[in-house]
Design an enzyme around this catalytic site. Structure first.
Site, PDB file in Angstrom:
ATOM      1  N   GLY A   9       0.826  -1.200   0.000  1.00 47.51           N
ATOM      2  CA  GLY A   9       0.000   0.000   0.000  1.00 47.51           C
ATOM      3  C   GLY A   9       0.857   1.246   0.000  1.00 47.51           C
ATOM      4  O   GLY A   9       2.009   1.242  -0.458  1.00 47.51           O
ATOM      5  N   ARG A  10       0.308   2.336   0.546  1.00 47.73           N
ATOM      6  CA  ARG A  10       0.998   3.630   0.504  1.00 47.73           C
ATOM      7  C   ARG A  10       2.373   3.578   1.150  1.00 47.73           C
ATOM      8  O   ARG A  10       3.308   4.227   0.679  1.00 47.73           O
ATOM      9  CB  ARG A  10       0.141   4.690   1.206  1.00 47.73           C
ATOM     10  CG  ARG A  10      -1.080   5.119   0.414  1.00 47.73           C
ATOM     11  CD  ARG A  10      -2.004   5.977   1.238  1.00 47.73           C
ATOM     12  NE  ARG A  10      -2.564   5.240   2.366  1.00 47.73           N
ATOM     13  CZ  ARG A  10      -3.414   5.746   3.242  1.00 47.73           C
ATOM     14  NH1 ARG A  10      -3.794   7.004   3.130  1.00 47.73           N
ATOM     15  NH2 ARG A  10      -3.895   5.017   4.233  1.00 47.73           N
ATOM     16  N   ARG A  31      -2.140  -8.660  -2.547  1.00 48.50           N
ATOM     17  CA  ARG A  31      -3.311  -9.240  -3.195  1.00 48.50           C
ATOM     18  C   ARG A  31      -3.586  -8.578  -4.544  1.00 48.50           C
ATOM     19  O   ARG A  31      -4.199  -9.167  -5.421  1.00 48.50           O
ATOM     20  CB  ARG A  31      -4.540  -9.108  -2.294  1.00 48.50           C
ATOM     21  CG  ARG A  31      -4.487 -10.002  -1.067  1.00 48.50           C
ATOM     22  CD  ARG A  31      -5.734  -9.872  -0.224  1.00 48.50           C
ATOM     23  NE  ARG A  31      -5.901  -8.519   0.297  1.00 48.50           N
ATOM     24  CZ  ARG A  31      -6.914  -8.131   1.077  1.00 48.50           C
ATOM     25  NH1 ARG A  31      -7.851  -9.004   1.425  1.00 48.50           N
ATOM     26  NH2 ARG A  31      -6.988  -6.900   1.520  1.00 48.50           N
ATOM     27  N   SER A 120       6.737   5.064  11.576  1.00 49.79           N
ATOM     28  CA  SER A 120       6.194   6.394  11.327  1.00 49.79           C
ATOM     29  C   SER A 120       6.966   7.050  10.193  1.00 49.79           C
ATOM     30  O   SER A 120       8.189   6.932  10.119  1.00 49.79           O
ATOM     31  CB  SER A 120       6.287   7.256  12.594  1.00 49.79           C
ATOM     32  OG  SER A 120       5.745   8.540  12.370  1.00 49.79           O
ATOM     33  N   LYS A 188       4.807   3.167  19.691  1.00 50.61           N
ATOM     34  CA  LYS A 188       4.144   3.770  18.524  1.00 50.61           C
ATOM     35  C   LYS A 188       2.711   4.170  18.854  1.00 50.61           C
ATOM     36  O   LYS A 188       2.202   5.181  18.355  1.00 50.61           O
ATOM     37  CB  LYS A 188       4.161   2.775  17.355  1.00 50.61           C
ATOM     38  CG  LYS A 188       3.451   3.263  16.081  1.00 50.61           C
ATOM     39  CD  LYS A 188       4.029   4.571  15.549  1.00 50.61           C
ATOM     40  CE  LYS A 188       3.656   4.898  14.122  1.00 50.61           C
ATOM     41  NZ  LYS A 188       2.321   4.630  13.684  1.00 50.61           N
ATOM     42  N   HIS A 191       2.950   7.372  20.628  1.00 50.15           N
ATOM     43  CA  HIS A 191       3.358   8.332  19.593  1.00 50.15           C
ATOM     44  C   HIS A 191       2.138   8.844  18.837  1.00 50.15           C
ATOM     45  O   HIS A 191       1.958  10.047  18.619  1.00 50.15           O
ATOM     46  CB  HIS A 191       4.341   7.635  18.650  1.00 50.15           C
ATOM     47  CG  HIS A 191       4.598   8.303  17.343  1.00 50.15           C
ATOM     48  ND1 HIS A 191       3.703   8.284  16.295  1.00 50.15           N
ATOM     49  CD2 HIS A 191       5.680   8.992  16.883  1.00 50.15           C
ATOM     50  CE1 HIS A 191       4.193   8.936  15.258  1.00 50.15           C
ATOM     51  NE2 HIS A 191       5.391   9.375  15.596  1.00 50.15           N
ATOM     52  N   ASN A 192       1.259   7.920  18.436  1.00 54.13           N
ATOM     53  CA  ASN A 192       0.086   8.323  17.670  1.00 54.13           C
ATOM     54  C   ASN A 192      -0.934   9.055  18.537  1.00 54.13           C
ATOM     55  O   ASN A 192      -1.638   9.940  18.061  1.00 54.13           O
ATOM     56  CB  ASN A 192      -0.553   7.104  17.001  1.00 54.13           C
ATOM     57  CG  ASN A 192       0.210   6.661  15.769  1.00 54.13           C
ATOM     58  OD1 ASN A 192       1.381   6.991  15.610  1.00 54.13           O
ATOM     59  ND2 ASN A 192      -0.440   5.909  14.905  1.00 54.13           N
ATOM     60  N   GLU A 195       0.255  12.435  18.594  1.00 50.58           N
ATOM     61  CA  GLU A 195      -0.062  13.010  17.278  1.00 50.58           C
ATOM     62  C   GLU A 195      -1.485  13.562  17.250  1.00 50.58           C
ATOM     63  O   GLU A 195      -1.735  14.652  16.738  1.00 50.58           O
ATOM     64  CB  GLU A 195       0.117  11.935  16.213  1.00 50.58           C
ATOM     65  CG  GLU A 195      -0.165  12.360  14.792  1.00 50.58           C
ATOM     66  CD  GLU A 195      -0.028  11.181  13.846  1.00 50.58           C
ATOM     67  OE1 GLU A 195      -1.056  10.757  13.277  1.00 50.58           O
ATOM     68  OE2 GLU A 195       1.096  10.675  13.700  1.00 50.58           O
ATOM     69  N   TYR A 196      -2.436  12.812  17.819  1.00 48.29           N
ATOM     70  CA  TYR A 196      -3.824  13.293  17.895  1.00 48.29           C
ATOM     71  C   TYR A 196      -3.872  14.644  18.610  1.00 48.29           C
ATOM     72  O   TYR A 196      -4.561  15.570  18.177  1.00 48.29           O
ATOM     73  CB  TYR A 196      -4.699  12.304  18.678  1.00 48.29           C
ATOM     74  CG  TYR A 196      -5.145  11.063  17.947  1.00 48.29           C
ATOM     75  CD1 TYR A 196      -4.404  10.509  16.902  1.00 48.29           C
ATOM     76  CD2 TYR A 196      -6.308  10.416  18.329  1.00 48.29           C
ATOM     77  CE1 TYR A 196      -4.821   9.358  16.270  1.00 48.29           C
ATOM     78  CE2 TYR A 196      -6.742   9.261  17.700  1.00 48.29           C
ATOM     79  CZ  TYR A 196      -5.993   8.729  16.664  1.00 48.29           C
ATOM     80  OH  TYR A 196      -6.409   7.583  16.039  1.00 48.29           O
TER      81      TYR A 196
END
Length: 337
Positions: A9-10, A31, A120, A188, A191-192, A195-196
């Site tokens: 993905g990204r 997939r 991250s 992590k 960490h997130n 971030e919020y």
């Protein structure tokens, strides 16, 4: 080294590109056949199945999973009968650390190492590198440290050899062995959660600036609307895009988040292309839950999480209840904004 990547993905696809650029060989599976074809065109070895990916890896194998947390167990279930003692399985997504502890224990019985790597960097990681927070056994970390170091911003290991991932020297290069299984995703997760809070602070502050012209609008004179105490103090038509740009230069609140905000405002000063429905992928919830479990206050992180719930209309019924009560006890009718 040669490493397998499942999930293109990204972030996964860009991680393959960065590893390839750093001299590693990547075997990639997704997939989506188109996603596999895209990274194969850039030098990776494409695989049409999980089985084919494992066959192309020399022992001890290193397989990195970069998929949504909800399907990690499914992918591990596919991999487990194919892996052998000494192989290393890495989850670089945003799994809950409780799941990491369980998975590590289950895989240890088969002699397979499991690392949880909080990652991250987002879509900018290919150029700028990824901050990596690692949990698991030190021996397993050392086996894959050359790849970890390549993915990190420093793109090298301290003293050019593995074995220092738990120290400040590695942390200064952008990767750190935080502790045993679950520690990487625990760090992590927090960490997130932070971030919020940071995102909410920027959003709320910029919203105050965007409404600094409130004194220029006609003022309602009724019992339902609290008027401005003095409209003279709120007569600024501010260029919020320009303000975020100037803050990026030597301001104490400069950050990558501010850089991204300034770029968005430069394209669309009113952000008309956004509806403002802000998702939460779980880490903020888990951070607040952890704070409750250990009994520490997390006022900002909690408020930021609840703000995301509200952005998705989850406060609509509560607001209707408030309106109903005001009408009931005082005959107050709702006023259009």
């Amino acid at each position: 080294m040669r490493i397998g990547m499942i999930g293109l993905g990204r972030m996964g696809a860009n991680m393959v590109r960065r590893l390839q650029q750093g001299g590693h060989e990547c075997v990639a599976y997704d997939r989506s056949a188109a996603a596999v074809k895209a990274v194969a065109a850039q030098g990776a070895r494409g695989a049409a199945s999980v089985e084919e990916l494992v066959r192309q890896l020399p022992a001890p194998r290193a397989v990195w999973i970069m998929v949504p947390a909800a399907i990690v167990d499914t992918v591990i279930g596919q991999l487990r009968p194919l892996l052998e003692r000494g192989d290393v399985l890495i989850d670089g997504g945003n799994s809950h650390y409780h799941d990491d502890i369980r998975r590590a224990e289950q895989l240890k019985a088969a002699g397979v190492h499991y690392l949880d790597v909080g990652t991250s960097g987002g879509v900018l990681g290919f150029e700028q590198g990824y901050c990596l927070m690692i949990g698991g056994d030190a021996d397993a970390v050392a086996l894959v440290e050359p790849a970890l170091a390549t993915l990190a911003p420093g793109a090298r290991m301290p003293q050019g050899k593995p074995g220092a991932a738990a120290g400040v020297a590695a942390a200064a290069l952008g990767y750190l062995h935080c502790g045993p299984s679950g520690a990487g995703h625990f760090v992590k997760m927090v960490h997130n959660g932070i971030e919020y809070g940071l995102m909410a602070a920027y959003a709320e502050g910029l919203n105050v600036l965007a409404h600094a012209d409130a004194g220029l609008a006609s003022q309602s004179a009724d019992a339902e609307t609290a008027p401005l105490s003095d409209p003279r103090y709120f007569q600024y038509r501010l260029d919020v895009a320009a303000i975020t740009e100037v803050w990026r230069h030597a301001s104490i609140i400069a950050s990558r988040l501010l850089d991204l905000t300034a770029a968005a405002l430069a394209k669309d000063g009113r952000l008309d292309s956004f509806a403002g429905h802000v998702a939460d992928s779980g880490e903020g919830r888990w951070t607040v839950q952890a704070a409750i479990e250990v009994g520490v206050p997390a006022h900002v992180l909690s408020a930021a999480l609840y703000g995301r719930f509200e952005s998705r209309g989850r406060a609509e019924f509560a607001n209707k209840v408030l309106s109903a009560m005001r009408l009931g006890f005082g005959g107050h009718t709702e006023q259009k904004p």
